[in-house]
Design a protein around this motif. Structure first.
Motif, mmCIF file in Angstrom:
data_model
loop_
_atom_site.group_PDB
_atom_site.id
_atom_site.type_symbol
_atom_site.label_atom_id
_atom_site.label_comp_id
_atom_site.label_asym_id
_atom_site.label_seq_id
_atom_site.Cartn_x
_atom_site.Cartn_y
_atom_site.Cartn_z
ATOM 1 N N UNK A 48 0.863 -1.164 0.000
ATOM 2 C CA UNK A 48 0.000 0.000 0.000
ATOM 3 C C UNK A 48 0.909 1.227 0.000
ATOM 4 N N UNK A 49 0.654 2.149 -0.911
ATOM 5 C CA UNK A 49 1.575 3.276 -1.072
ATOM 6 C C UNK A 49 1.648 4.143 0.176
ATOM 7 N N UNK A 50 0.629 4.108 1.033
ATOM 8 C CA UNK A 50 0.665 4.866 2.277
ATOM 9 C C UNK A 50 1.121 4.020 3.464
ATOM 10 N N UNK A 51 0.656 2.789 3.549
ATOM 11 C CA UNK A 51 0.964 1.953 4.704
ATOM 12 C C UNK A 51 2.281 1.207 4.564
ATOM 13 N N UNK A 52 2.757 1.030 3.330
ATOM 14 C CA UNK A 52 4.010 0.326 3.102
ATOM 15 C C UNK A 52 3.799 -1.115 2.697
ATOM 16 N N UNK A 53 4.862 -1.927 2.831
ATOM 17 C CA UNK A 53 4.796 -3.344 2.494
ATOM 18 C C UNK A 53 4.186 -4.136 3.651
ATOM 19 N N UNK A 54 3.359 -5.112 3.293
ATOM 20 C CA UNK A 54 2.821 -6.037 4.284
ATOM 21 C C UNK A 54 3.551 -7.374 4.148
#
Length: 450
Positions: A48-54
């Motif tokens: 997610x471009x805001x939350x980062x890598x999961x």
């Protein structure tokens, strides 16, 4: 913009497809009894471009004992650990057994769910206007991608105990649920780390979101705005005649539950909610095709439920880490998560479920499944919003459309891969049938919806 990399899972399972096509699909009655411990696992990978890598994984252990109860299990231990690089995550343990105490079913959930961007669209469904352009950084009306978000950390401990009522399919239910909500504005500085200047989110002080505006307008009180502790005790009656818990081919699973939180227990406010749920399963083609539906009504029948508890769905068993809605993976697929929040709601799901291929691989039993669904729901008891609004200088019709609430609909389909009938990897794609509910959603996890 989200880019789901969960399709990696499909690439992993493609080899099973060819094997399934070559297997004898008519041999539906053949079962090799499973004994002892078995394990299923699923990776969690996305961006997610805001939350980062999961990154993370889901692991489920099943104990079948001597196999005399197969496909039913004696014990299920579920572990889920996944994390986004900018702080959101899921840390969950879930236990389910009818053998720990013979004749008593015990389910226990212990979860910590930090969410840097928890969805918040207001209250009373369509009466809260949703403007997609405000979150689209390509639109001239753009405000912030976090406009319909706040930061929430949820700690949850839940235990339910069920026992037989004589020799019938009725069961009594008692349980308790401890939830602690820690809520605040989105930590924009944290989400902006490592971003190019053009991609950074504006500060909340310059561009407040709906959560901040609801506080300014008096809709969210200072007492509730930061969250609180909710200790729930509940009692109920369950009727369960399912032939298989993970994916029944016939039977009824119905329940009525009364849940209450009281100030003397440590709650911020006292309230009581009543929930009635009916689920039923019909065999259309023996072993292969079934129709299932779920209808639920839930409503506050006394006191005042704080806004942060209102999205919670009351149920005797959790089918996933989240128990909130309406909207999202576990309630109305394709509709924005938490889009429909009120003091009372009705919700329904209908599904056709087809087991279209079976195979034996790695000494395990697998089947592939397809499902098509129609989901629907609406608020039936509204939260008092209109009488609370003060200090509002913006046009009210940009945010509110009083009297507009009606039924919300979504539709879609899904794919399942089940191992030993109990570990079920799930992919669903749902489409909202009204643009006020969003556009669509892809959900990957475990289990059928109900």
């Amino acid at each position: 913009m989200k880019k789901n990399l969960f399709l990696f899972i499909l690439l992993v399972t493609i080899p099973f497809w060819s094997a399934a096509q070559q297997s004898n699909q008519k041999d539906t009655e053949k079962k090799e009894i499973k004994t002892g411990w078995n394990m299923g696992a699923l990776p969690a990978i996305s961006f997610d471009s805001d939350l980062g890598f999961q990154y993370g994984a889901v692991v489920n252990f099943f104990n079948y004992g001597d196999g005399s109860n197969y496909p039913n299990y004696n014990h299920s231990l579920y572990f889920e650990v996944s994390r986004y690089t900018k702080g959101s995550g899921t840390y969950r343990f879930y236990y389910d057994s009818e053998e720990l105490i013979p004749g008593i079913e015990i389910t226990t959930d212990l979860s910590y769910l930090p969410d840097q961007a928890y969805d918040f669209y207001g209250f009373n469904g369509y009466e809260a206007v949703y403007n997609k352009n405000w979150t689209d950084d390509k639109s001239p009306d753009y405000r912030t991608r976090m406009f319909y978000k706040f930061h929430q950390k949820l700690f949850r401990f839940k235990t339910d105990i069920q026992g037989d009522w004589g020799d019938s399919n009725f069961r009594w239910l008692v349980g308790f649920n401890l939830l602690n909500f820690n809520i605040g504005s989105v930590d924009v500085d944290k989400l902006n780390k490592g971003k190019k200047e053009a991609d950074k989110l504006p500060p909340v002080s310059e561009q407040p979101g709906l959560y901040e505006k609801y506080q300014q307008w008096g809709i969210l009180s200072a007492k509730e705005a930061n969250g609180g502790f909710v200790p729930i005790v509940k009692a109920g009656l369950v009727y369960d005649s399912r032939d298989n818990k993970p994916n029944p081919m016939h039977g009824i699973w119905a329940e009525a539950e009364l849940a209450t939180a009281q100030k003397f227990m440590g709650a911020e406010s006292s309230f009581a909610k009543l929930s009635i749920t009916q689920r039923q399963y019909f065999t259309l083609i023996k072993n292969d095709l079934s129709f299932a539906y779920r209808v639920q009504w839930q409503q506050t029948i006394g006191g005042h439920a704080p806004f942060y508890y209102q999205p919670q769905i009351i149920a005797s068993a959790l089918r996933g880490s989240s128990s909130s809605g309406l909207g999202g993976a576990k309630t109305l697929r394709g509709i924005l998560r938490n889009r429909i929040v009120g003091d009372g709601f009705v919700m329904g799901n209908t599904e056709l479920r087809w087991k279209f291929a079976r195979m034996e691989k790695f000494k395990q039993h697998f089947y592939w499944g397809l499902n098509g669904f129609l989901d629907f729901g609406r608020v039936v008891k509204k939260m008092d919003i209109q009488n609370k609004i003060t200090n509002m200088t913006e046009p009210m019709n940009q945010y509110f459309n009083f009297g507009a609430e009606k039924m919300h609909y979504s539709a879609g389909g899904g794919l399942r891969l089940a191992m030993n009938q109990n570990f079920i990897a799930a992919l669903d794609y749902g489409i909202a049938l009204d643009k006020q509910d969003g556009e669509s959603g892809i959900y990957i996890g475990l289990n059928y919806l109900f």
